[in-house]
Design a protein around this motif. Structure first.
Motif, PDB file in Angstrom:
ATOM      1  N   GLN A 101      -1.416  16.366   7.747  1.00 14.72           N
ATOM      2  CA  GLN A 101      -1.268  15.307   6.738  1.00 14.72           C
ATOM      3  C   GLN A 101      -1.371  13.915   7.368  1.00 14.72           C
ATOM      4  O   GLN A 101      -1.803  12.969   6.714  1.00 14.72           O
TER       5      GLN A 101
ATOM      6  N   TYR B 102       2.805   3.365   7.071  1.00 14.53           N
ATOM      7  CA  TYR B 102       3.073   4.069   5.815  1.00 14.53           C
ATOM      8  C   TYR B 102       4.385   4.853   5.863  1.00 14.53           C
ATOM      9  O   TYR B 102       5.119   4.896   4.882  1.00 14.53           O
ATOM     10  N   LEU B 103       4.676   5.448   7.021  1.00  9.39           N
ATOM     11  CA  LEU B 103       5.820   6.357   7.088  1.00  9.39           C
ATOM     12  C   LEU B 103       7.044   5.763   7.789  1.00  9.39           C
ATOM     13  O   LEU B 103       8.171   5.992   7.362  1.00  9.39           O
TER      14      LEU B 103
ATOM     15  N   ALA C 178      -4.892  13.246   7.533  1.00 11.48           N
ATOM     16  CA  ALA C 178      -5.381  12.934   6.187  1.00 11.48           C
ATOM     17  C   ALA C 178      -5.059  11.484   5.816  1.00 11.48           C
ATOM     18  O   ALA C 178      -5.867  10.807   5.171  1.00 11.48           O
ATOM     19  N   LEU C 179      -3.912  10.986   6.245  1.00 11.00           N
ATOM     20  CA  LEU C 179      -3.576   9.567   6.022  1.00 11.00           C
ATOM     21  C   LEU C 179      -4.592   8.685   6.737  1.00 11.00           C
ATOM     22  O   LEU C 179      -5.112   7.722   6.171  1.00 11.00           O
ATOM     23  N   ARG C 180      -4.855   9.044   7.992  1.00  6.08           N
ATOM     24  CA  ARG C 180      -5.790   8.232   8.794  1.00  6.08           C
ATOM     25  C   ARG C 180      -7.203   8.255   8.205  1.00  6.08           C
ATOM     26  O   ARG C 180      -7.949   7.289   8.332  1.00  6.08           O
TER      27      ARG C 180
ATOM     28  N   PRO D  60       4.004   3.813  -1.682  1.00 10.31           N
ATOM     29  CA  PRO D  60       4.495   4.137  -3.024  1.00 10.31           C
ATOM     30  C   PRO D  60       5.610   3.172  -3.439  1.00 10.31           C
ATOM     31  O   PRO D  60       6.419   2.759  -2.607  1.00 10.31           O
TER      32      PRO D  60
ATOM     33  N   SER E  17      -7.912   8.049   5.200  1.00 14.66           N
ATOM     34  CA  SER E  17      -7.969   7.032   4.150  1.00 14.66           C
ATOM     35  C   SER E  17      -7.701   5.650   4.732  1.00 14.66           C
ATOM     36  O   SER E  17      -7.329   4.727   3.993  1.00 14.66           O
ATOM     37  N   ALA E  18      -7.858   5.518   6.035  1.00 17.25           N
ATOM     38  CA  ALA E  18      -7.653   4.254   6.749  1.00 17.25           C
ATOM     39  C   ALA E  18      -6.227   3.739   6.589  1.00 17.25           C
ATOM     40  O   ALA E  18      -5.981   2.541   6.587  1.00 17.25           O
ATOM     41  N   VAL E  19      -5.284   4.668   6.423  1.00 14.53           N
ATOM     42  CA  VAL E  19      -3.870   4.300   6.335  1.00 14.53           C
ATOM     43  C   VAL E  19      -3.235   4.536   7.703  1.00 14.53           C
ATOM     44  O   VAL E  19      -3.439   5.599   8.297  1.00 14.53           O
TER      45      VAL E  19
ATOM     46  N   THR F 199       0.819  -1.212   0.000  1.00 17.63           N
ATOM     47  CA  THR F 199       0.000   0.000   0.000  1.00 17.63           C
ATOM     48  C   THR F 199       0.857   1.268   0.000  1.00 17.63           C
ATOM     49  O   THR F 199       0.336   2.361   0.018  1.00 17.63           O
TER      50      THR F 199
END
Lengths: 275, 270
Positions: B136, B150-151, B139-141, B47, B143-145, B45
């Motif tokens: 930000q 992710y980071l 904003a990630l959260r 990049p 999108s359920a990320v 999920t």
């Protein structure tokens, strides 16, 4: 988009808040907030700066858990749910952040595609949906640009495109027109209206632009000092019985400021319920 | 008058709660990073090429910095050791072998990690902290990320790998610089100096274990500091400072713990 989904308990409310209280280390931000937004409704939240509006929106989005009270969003009790369940609900919610919150390491196209990519949308349709959404906000052909190349108004529109690209059942907008000129403000509210008409979803808008939000929402709630001071139809806002609400809505600076200062000493009315 | 102790008590309580909250967050970030690396990373999920990008940012861009620093440290250490060993009995013949052992066992990985804690730790905290204060992360959260997934997880992989690689390069630079110092300042024959007879497999295992542990700790501590950033640029600055201090402290504590474990396993012969 208003159809019931698994896990939704009946009832026609998209958002139900009951006695929500949120505090940080230094102070209490929300106290006993009770609100109800029916599916397909448009709620505008107004109030003085630092009155807890953005915090309330984050509580609805499940980004903040309340210290007390119940938060029921799209049929799920977010206050008691595990993070995984809250994340599943968030997939059905779109949010525009006050400062856009665009990912500066991704292009405009990738920003808008983000909720689709991570929401499990079929990869073959994503590009077309992103292009259509950008066209919808008047930014056709901007896919390859970086957020740093855009103006404030353009960033706002990209934020709206990202918040609505997955056709959320509930859209939350934090200051969608702050810092924008009246023409762009009007265009943005037209866009939100068109989006809502298309999806049939529910909208909650936090805004300091009282006139614009009153023209968009069908119901207005005013937050003051972390409490719901007034809830009622948008049309009744400017003639509200509460002098504080009336003067704030009308922008009567001297009177409004005096009332706001006095209001600290006034026992606020019970939390309003919008049903 | 009664308000003073009450206010102090409230302040103490708030600080205690904040500390408990911070420690809980650190445990969550560490657990989330490790479980993300082991169980969920390969779901794809993130990049494409994110780990390679991070390896370049952490490894390639730190290479010169690490090699120059460890080179100078090697020169100073060998010079001082030679000065000491020639004062009573001439022990210059032993300097190279003992220096290699010390480099592999401790100085190489630990100093490399200290350098990375300042450069990489600050970078990770500033990047994630900026994302936090500009919403930000939220904003990630939305999108359920999971932000940790992710980071931090890609940086975790990259940092573990590149700390090991940079430690090897750093040790090589330090050893070479030490050899040159020994030769030009104290006439130690390079064949005598570059002697690996004192380096046992246990030393290599322990040294590389330290490098892996440091490489894992730096992104976790720095990411945790970044995720706790509050307010605006001032908050990001505070998070960056905390990340440098926290990562450096983690390196020192891990050095002690792993060395102690090594002594328990291999005894005084280590």
């Amino acid at each position: 988009m208003t159809a019931q989904r698994d896990g939704d308990a009946g009832g026609g409310a998209a958002v139900e808040l009951q006695g929500v209280t949120v505090g940080f280390v230094s102070r209490r931000v929300l106290t006993g907030v009770t609100l109800r937004v029916p599916r397909g409704g448009r709620l505008g939240i107004i109030g003085p700066a630092a009155g807890g509006k953005s915090v309330l929106l984050k509580v609805i989005a499940g980004l903040l858990r309340p210290d007390a009270g119940a938060v029921r969003v799209l049929g799920h009790d977010l206050a008691a749910a595990r993070e995984r369940e809250v994340a599943a609900v968030r997939r059905r919610v779109g949010m525009l952040f006050q400062n856009y919150a665009l990912f500066d390491f991704l292009s405009v196209g990738d920003n808008v595609a983000f909720p689709l990519v991570h929401g499990g949308a079929p990869p073959e349709g994503i590009e077309a949906r992103v292009a259509a959404r950008l066209r919808g906000v008047g930014l056709a052909g901007s896919e390859r640009k970086l957020p740093s190349e855009l103006s404030g108004g353009m960033k706002k529109r990209v934020g709206i495109a990202r918040a609505t690209v997955a056709r959320p059942e509930l859209a939350l907008y934090d200051e969608p027109t702050a810092g924008l000129d009246p023409v762009t403000t009007s265009k943005i509210y037209d866009l939100l209206r068109a989006d809502q008409a298309e999806t049939g979803g529910t909208c909650v808008v936090v805004s300091s632009d009282v006139a614009a939000v009153a023209g968009f929402a069908d119901t207005i709630a005013m937050l003051h000092d972390g409490r719901v001071r007034w809830v009622g139809p948008a049309a009744a806002l400017f003639d509200a019985d509460d002098p504080l609400v009336r003067s704030f809505a009308r922008g009567e600076e001297r009177e409004g400021a005096a009332v706001l200062a006095r209001a600290v000493a006034i026992e606020p009315p019970g939390a309003g319920v919008w049903s | 008058m009664a308000l003073v102790p009450r206010r102090s008590l409230t302040s103490l309580g708030a600080r205690t709660l904040d500390l408990v909250d911070a420690v809980t967050d650190l445990v969550r970030v560490a657990a989330g990073t490790v479980s993300g690396a082991v169980f969920t990373y390969w779901r794809g999920t993130r990049p494409k090429g994110e780990i390679a990008r991070q390896m370049h940012a952490i490894g390639n861009r730190s290479l010169l910095f690490v090699m120059v620093t460890l080179g100078f440290v090697g020169m100073v250490m060998v010079y001082q050791t030679c000065l000491l060993t020639t004062q009573v009995v001439d022990g210059r013949g032993q300097v190279g072998a003992q220096f290699a052992r010390l480099l592999v066992l401790d100085v190489g990985p630990s100093l490399t990690a200290m350098m990375l804690a300042t450069r990489v730790g600050a970078g990770i905290a500033a990047e994630i902290g900026s994302m936090k204060v500009t919403e930000q992360i939220d904003a990630l959260r939305m999108s359920a990320v999971t932000p940790v997934d992710y980071l931090i997880v890609p940086r975790f992989f990259a940092c573990v790998l590149m700390t090991v690689v940079l430690s090897i390069f750093g040790m090589a630079a330090s050893w070479a610089a030490g050899g040159l110092t020994g030769y030009y300042s104290f006439q130690i024959n390079p064949r005598t100096f570059f002697d690996l007879s004192m380096v046992a497999p246990a030393h290599v295992v322990l040294g590389m274990t330290k490098a892996v542990a440091y490489g894992a700790a730096i992104p976790i501590v720095a990411g945790w500091c970044g995720l706790r950033a509050r307010g605006s640029s001032e908050g990001v600055g505070a998070a960056t400072t905390a990340a440098v201090i926290g990562s450096s402290f983690a390196v020192i504590v891990l050095d002690f713990i792993i060395s102690a474990i090594g002594l328990i396993f291999w005894g005084a012969g280590l």
